[in-house]
Design an enzyme around this catalytic site. Sequence first.
Site, PDB file in Angstrom:
ATOM      1  N   ASP A  71       4.623  -1.956 -19.691  1.00 43.15           N
ATOM      2  CA  ASP A  71       3.539  -2.938 -19.549  1.00 43.15           C
ATOM      3  C   ASP A  71       2.552  -2.891 -20.711  1.00 43.15           C
ATOM      4  OD1 ASP A  71       2.446  -0.446 -18.904  1.00 43.15           O
ATOM      5  OD2 ASP A  71       2.378  -0.871 -16.767  1.00 43.15           O
ATOM      6  N   ASP A 140      -2.458   3.571  -5.875  1.00 42.39           N
ATOM      7  CA  ASP A 140      -2.152   2.539  -4.871  1.00 42.39           C
ATOM      8  C   ASP A 140      -0.645   2.294  -4.728  1.00 42.39           C
ATOM      9  OD1 ASP A 140      -1.590   1.261  -7.244  1.00 42.39           O
ATOM     10  OD2 ASP A 140      -3.003  -0.390  -6.984  1.00 42.39           O
ATOM     11  N   HIS A 142       1.491   1.596  -7.271  1.00 39.06           N
ATOM     12  CA  HIS A 142       2.117   0.693  -8.251  1.00 39.06           C
ATOM     13  C   HIS A 142       3.037   1.463  -9.190  1.00 39.06           C
ATOM     14  CE1 HIS A 142      -1.598   1.214 -11.071  1.00 39.06           C
ATOM     15  NE2 HIS A 142      -0.629   1.942 -11.547  1.00 39.06           N
TER      16      HIS A 142
END
Length: 265
Positions: A71, A140, A142
Amino acid sequence: MRVVVLETAKQVNEFAADVVCALIGLRQQQHQPTILGLATGGTPLGLYSELITRHQSGKISFSNVDTFNLDEYVGVAPSSPCSYHYYMLENLFRHVDIDLTRTHVPQTYDVDLSESASRFERQIEQAGGIDLQILGIGVDGHIGFNEIGSSLGSRTRVKTLTHQTRSDNARYFESLEHVPRTALTMGIATILESQSILLMAHGAGKAQTIRNTIEGPITASVPASALQLHPDVTIVLDEAAASSLSNKEYYLESERNRGLLSRSS
Ligand code: PGA
């Protein structure tokens, strides 16, 4: 899933470096390039530093390695110290013998983002797919920047970052306000197409999300739980990150048996 629980973060880094080096060695013997999927953030820093040390002592060469990063933030110039382009250059690429033209971090600056996302997918395909994808995990749940609610069939695209992720990553920016609100990330389906996957986690802060990932239901609310669908995933944890697992004793026993089996074969 193979779950490996080690005592320290250093052992986790060395384990991950062993996996990467073994793969590069194997692909070299086969006269094939190694296609590595790489991650950023705090977690893989120890792995990268171990790989640099092994390269400097002549144990590993990156001369026939292609890389694809998970990313990149939208709106951050590649030359900015906050970008993942910069992170990869500083923490791995400039210290090893990799050909920079064979490294790929999603392009997000001054480009058409949807075109950039499609090009990234095409480049992975043209390289023949990723042999080994390295992953960290967000608090979380991800992976990449596939935040809660990400489709398990998603491809490379722009995602909005959660407040949790932006707060966690604010340490790399001047302030929370400077953390981008969106990023271009490989999708869950893109990640799941890798031949093999190695997820690393250190520290008690990851314990609950690791438990949800390995022992909870497969759900878009914990994107990493999609890894349960993949046939070749290794999750390597230090004691603290493994501390909430219900079946820890079983994972330890499986590893002991794996050692016995490899010795008797
Ligand atoms: P961290 O981030 O390695 O900095 O904890 C992991 C992630 O967000 O995937």
